[in-house]
Design an enzyme around this catalytic site. Structure first.
Site, PDB file in Angstrom:
ATOM      1  N   MET A  26      16.060  -5.923  64.545  1.00  0.00           N
ATOM      2  CA  MET A  26      16.143  -4.543  64.062  1.00  0.00           C
ATOM      3  C   MET A  26      14.727  -3.970  63.904  1.00  0.00           C
ATOM      4  O   MET A  26      14.529  -2.965  63.221  1.00  0.00           O
ATOM      5  CB  MET A  26      16.910  -4.471  62.740  1.00  0.00           C
ATOM      6  CG  MET A  26      18.370  -4.902  62.917  1.00  0.00           C
ATOM      7  SD  MET A  26      19.496  -4.242  61.687  1.00  0.00           S
ATOM      8  CE  MET A  26      18.791  -4.843  60.195  1.00  0.00           C
ATOM      9  N   GLY A  27      13.756  -4.627  64.525  1.00  0.00           N
ATOM     10  CA  GLY A  27      12.385  -4.116  64.481  1.00  0.00           C
ATOM     11  C   GLY A  27      11.679  -4.451  63.186  1.00  0.00           C
ATOM     12  O   GLY A  27      12.084  -5.337  62.444  1.00  0.00           O
ATOM     13  N   HIS A  30       7.724  -9.269  62.256  1.00  0.00           N
ATOM     14  CA  HIS A  30       6.748 -10.103  61.551  1.00  0.00           C
ATOM     15  C   HIS A  30       6.665 -11.448  62.272  1.00  0.00           C
ATOM     16  O   HIS A  30       7.343 -11.647  63.310  1.00  0.00           O
ATOM     17  CB  HIS A  30       7.150 -10.266  60.073  1.00  0.00           C
ATOM     18  CG  HIS A  30       8.570 -10.680  59.877  1.00  0.00           C
ATOM     19  ND1 HIS A  30       9.046 -11.918  60.263  1.00  0.00           N
ATOM     20  CD2 HIS A  30       9.645 -10.023  59.372  1.00  0.00           C
ATOM     21  CE1 HIS A  30      10.329 -12.006  59.973  1.00  0.00           C
ATOM     22  NE2 HIS A  30      10.727 -10.865  59.443  1.00  0.00           N
ATOM     23  N   HIS A  33       9.832 -13.143  63.610  1.00  0.00           N
ATOM     24  CA  HIS A  33      10.377 -12.656  64.887  1.00  0.00           C
ATOM     25  C   HIS A  33       9.567 -13.234  66.055  1.00  0.00           C
ATOM     26  O   HIS A  33      10.126 -13.594  67.088  1.00  0.00           O
ATOM     27  CB  HIS A  33      10.314 -11.128  64.954  1.00  0.00           C
ATOM     28  CG  HIS A  33      11.193 -10.432  63.964  1.00  0.00           C
ATOM     29  ND1 HIS A  33      10.695  -9.770  62.864  1.00  0.00           N
ATOM     30  CD2 HIS A  33      12.544 -10.276  63.915  1.00  0.00           C
ATOM     31  CE1 HIS A  33      11.689  -9.244  62.181  1.00  0.00           C
ATOM     32  NE2 HIS A  33      12.821  -9.530  62.780  1.00  0.00           N
ATOM     33  N   LYS A 145      17.369 -19.030  61.842  1.00  0.00           N
ATOM     34  CA  LYS A 145      18.138 -19.748  60.813  1.00  0.00           C
ATOM     35  C   LYS A 145      18.017 -19.075  59.454  1.00  0.00           C
ATOM     36  O   LYS A 145      18.758 -19.392  58.533  1.00  0.00           O
ATOM     37  CB  LYS A 145      17.621 -21.185  60.684  1.00  0.00           C
ATOM     38  CG  LYS A 145      18.114 -22.109  61.753  1.00  0.00           C
ATOM     39  CD  LYS A 145      17.781 -23.530  61.334  1.00  0.00           C
ATOM     40  CE  LYS A 145      18.061 -24.504  62.448  1.00  0.00           C
ATOM     41  NZ  LYS A 145      17.671 -25.873  62.057  1.00  0.00           N
ATOM     42  N   ASP A 147      18.881 -16.187  58.727  1.00  0.00           N
ATOM     43  CA  ASP A 147      20.208 -15.576  58.543  1.00  0.00           C
ATOM     44  C   ASP A 147      21.243 -16.619  58.958  1.00  0.00           C
ATOM     45  O   ASP A 147      21.859 -16.526  60.025  1.00  0.00           O
ATOM     46  CB  ASP A 147      20.312 -14.299  59.381  1.00  0.00           C
ATOM     47  CG  ASP A 147      19.324 -13.250  58.920  1.00  0.00           C
ATOM     48  OD1 ASP A 147      19.518 -12.693  57.842  1.00  0.00           O
ATOM     49  OD2 ASP A 147      18.330 -13.018  59.634  1.00  0.00           O
ATOM     50  N   GLN A 150      24.870 -15.668  59.629  1.00  0.00           N
ATOM     51  CA  GLN A 150      24.927 -14.823  60.830  1.00  0.00           C
ATOM     52  C   GLN A 150      24.880 -15.693  62.087  1.00  0.00           C
ATOM     53  O   GLN A 150      25.647 -15.491  63.033  1.00  0.00           O
ATOM     54  CB  GLN A 150      23.756 -13.834  60.818  1.00  0.00           C
ATOM     55  CG  GLN A 150      23.551 -13.093  62.131  1.00  0.00           C
ATOM     56  CD  GLN A 150      22.487 -12.020  62.019  1.00  0.00           C
ATOM     57  OE1 GLN A 150      22.752 -10.954  61.513  1.00  0.00           O
ATOM     58  NE2 GLN A 150      21.289 -12.284  62.513  1.00  0.00           N
ATOM     59  N   LEU A 181       9.924 -15.264  55.530  1.00  0.00           N
ATOM     60  CA  LEU A 181       9.523 -13.943  56.014  1.00  0.00           C
ATOM     61  C   LEU A 181      10.760 -13.101  56.289  1.00  0.00           C
ATOM     62  O   LEU A 181      11.759 -13.581  56.817  1.00  0.00           O
ATOM     63  CB  LEU A 181       8.676 -14.069  57.282  1.00  0.00           C
ATOM     64  CG  LEU A 181       7.325 -14.761  57.136  1.00  0.00           C
ATOM     65  CD1 LEU A 181       6.461 -14.500  58.377  1.00  0.00           C
ATOM     66  CD2 LEU A 181       6.573 -14.323  55.889  1.00  0.00           C
ATOM     67  N   SER A 183      11.803  -8.633  56.917  1.00  0.00           N
ATOM     68  CA  SER A 183      11.330  -7.241  56.939  1.00  0.00           C
ATOM     69  C   SER A 183      11.441  -6.632  55.548  1.00  0.00           C
ATOM     70  O   SER A 183      10.642  -5.768  55.177  1.00  0.00           O
ATOM     71  CB  SER A 183      12.153  -6.423  57.926  1.00  0.00           C
ATOM     72  OG  SER A 183      11.997  -6.975  59.214  1.00  0.00           O
TER      73      SER A 183
HETATM   74  O1  PAF Z   1      19.361 -10.241  62.259  1.00  0.00           O
HETATM   75  C1  PAF Z   1      19.215  -9.054  62.603  1.00  0.00           C
HETATM   76  O2  PAF Z   1      18.113  -8.523  62.665  1.00  0.00           O
HETATM   77  C2  PAF Z   1      20.448  -8.229  62.937  1.00  0.00           C
HETATM   78  O3  PAF Z   1      21.527  -8.589  62.142  1.00  0.00           O
HETATM   79  C3  PAF Z   1      20.826  -8.283  64.428  1.00  0.00           C
HETATM   80  C4  PAF Z   1      21.211  -9.686  64.855  1.00  0.00           C
HETATM   81  C5  PAF Z   1      19.648  -7.805  65.277  1.00  0.00           C
HETATM   82  C6  PAF Z   1      22.011  -7.378  64.700  1.00  0.00           C
HETATM   83  O4  PAF Z   1      21.742  -6.057  64.379  1.00  0.00           O
END
Ligand code: PAF
Length: 278
Positions: A26-27, A30, A33, A145, A147, A150, A181, A183
Site C-alpha cells: 500500500m506504499g 520502508h 518492504h 510475516k 501480517d 493475512q 517496521l 508504515s
Molecule cells: O499488506 C498490505 O500492505 C495490504 O494488505 C495488501 C496485501 C497490499 C493488500 O492491500
C-alpha cells in the site's frame, strides 16, 4: 524501472514475461518492504511492486483518508532496490464500478483475531489481492510475516482457488530496538515511538516463559494484556495460537504469539513464531 498506472499498459508491458514476481503493497515503503523486494528478486524473474491503498480493507472509522501516500519517494526506493515495474493504479482504474463481487474467506481463519477486530478486513484484502493477481498474473507473490494472519488467509485463498502462484513469506524487519517496521509507525510521536517497542517485548516475554516450561497460556496472554494496559495501551488481543491455522493449540504444536494493540490512535500488530519445543 517502469511506473505503470493502467491495467492495459501493465498487460502490454508484461506480455511475454515469465515467472513474474509480485510484491503487493500500500506504499509508504520502508526497509521491511525492501526486504520483500529482495526476496522477490531471488525468484529470478521480473519484479512488480504494486502500490494501492485499498479502500475495501478499511472500515469507515479507520485511516484510509490519512494513510500516507508517498508515490514519488516509494518509486525512488524501489528503483534503487532493483524493482523492474511499479503498478500504481488509481481507484478508478482498479475499482471502475462498485466492487460487488468479493472474495469472502472462511470465518474460521478470517473472522478471528484481526478479522474479529476489523470485520470485513480480510474480504477487502483477498478481493484486492485476487484482482492484483489477475492484473499482474505473477508466478510468485511475496507477503510479509509481519501480517501473519493475512499471509495465512492469502495462502489458503491461493490453495482453495487453485491459483498457479507460489506464495513466499518474507521475515519481519525490525528496528534496532525490536519494533516491527510498519508504515503506521510513522504516526507515533517521539515518546510513543520509544514506548512502541513494548509490544515486541511482551511477545518475547511470552516466548521466554513458554521456553521455560510454562503452559498456562491464558494466564500468559492475560498478563501481557494487563501489562500493556497498565502502560497506557489499549490491546485488542495477545494470543498464543498454533501456527498451522491460528486455532487454540493443544500440546506439542508449533506456536505463534500474535498481538494487536493501540498506542494512542495508532494500532500496531506484531507476532513471534515459536518452535514446537518452546
Ligand atoms: O499488506 C498490505 O500492505 C495490504 O494488505 C495488501 C496485501 C497490499 C493488500 O492491500
Amino acid at each position: 524501472m517502469r511506473v505503470i498506472h493502467t491495467i492495459a499498459e501493465l498487460r502490454q508491458a508484461l506480455a511475454g514475461t515469465t515467472r513474474t514476481t509480485l510484491v503487493p503493497t500500500m506504499g509508504n515503503l520502508h526497509a521491511g518492504h525492501l526486504s520483500l523486494i529482495e526476496c522477490a528478486k531471488e525468484a529470478g524473474g521480473p519484479v512488480v511492486a504494486s502500490i494501492f491503498v485499498n479502500r475495501l480493507q478499511f472500515a469507515p472509522h479507520e485511516d484510509f483518508d490519512t494513510y500516507p501516500r508517498t508515490l514519488e519517494r516509494d518509486c525512488e526506493m524501489l528503483r534503487a532496490a532493483g524493482c523492474n515495474f511499479v503498478f500504481a493504479p488509481n481507484e478508478a482504474e482498479l475499482y471502475p464500478e462498485p466492487q460487488a463481487y468479493k472474495v469472502q474467506p472462511p470465518g474460521a481463519l478470517a473472522d478471528i483475531l484481526e478479522g474479529h477486530f476489523r470485520p470485513g478486513f480480510f474480504t477487502g484484502v483477498c478481493t484486492v489481492v485476487l484482482k492484483l493477481f489477475n492484473c499482474v498474473q505473477p508466478r510468485v507473490a511475496v507477503f510479509g510475516k509481519k501480517d501473519y494472519q493475512q499471509l495465512m488467509v492469502i495462502r489458503q485463498m491461493v490453495r482453495q482457488l487453485a491459483l498457479p502462484i507460489e506464495i513466499l513469506a518474507g521475515e519481519t524487519t525490525r528496528a534496532e530496538d525490536g519494533l516491527a517496521l510498519s508504515s503506521r509507525n510513522g504516526y507515533l510521536d517521539a515518546t510513543r515511538r520509544v514506548e512502541a517497542v513494548t509490544l515486541s517485548r511482551e511477545l518475547k516475554g511470552i516466548a521466554a516463559a513458554l521456553r521455560s516450561g510454562r503452559r498456562d497460556l491464558a494466564a500468559l496472554e492475560d498478563a501481557a494484556m494487563r501489562s500493556l494496559t497498565a502502560r497506557g495501551w489499549s490491546p485488542d488481543y495477545v494470543a498464543i495460537r498454533r501456527r498451522s491455522d491460528l486455532a487454540a493449540p493443544s500440546s506439542g504444536e508449533a506456536l505463534v504469539v500474535v498481538a494487536a494493540a493501540k498506542l494512542g490512535a495508532t494500532r500496531l500488530i506484531d507476532n513471534l513464531e515459536l518452535d514446537a519445543a518452546s
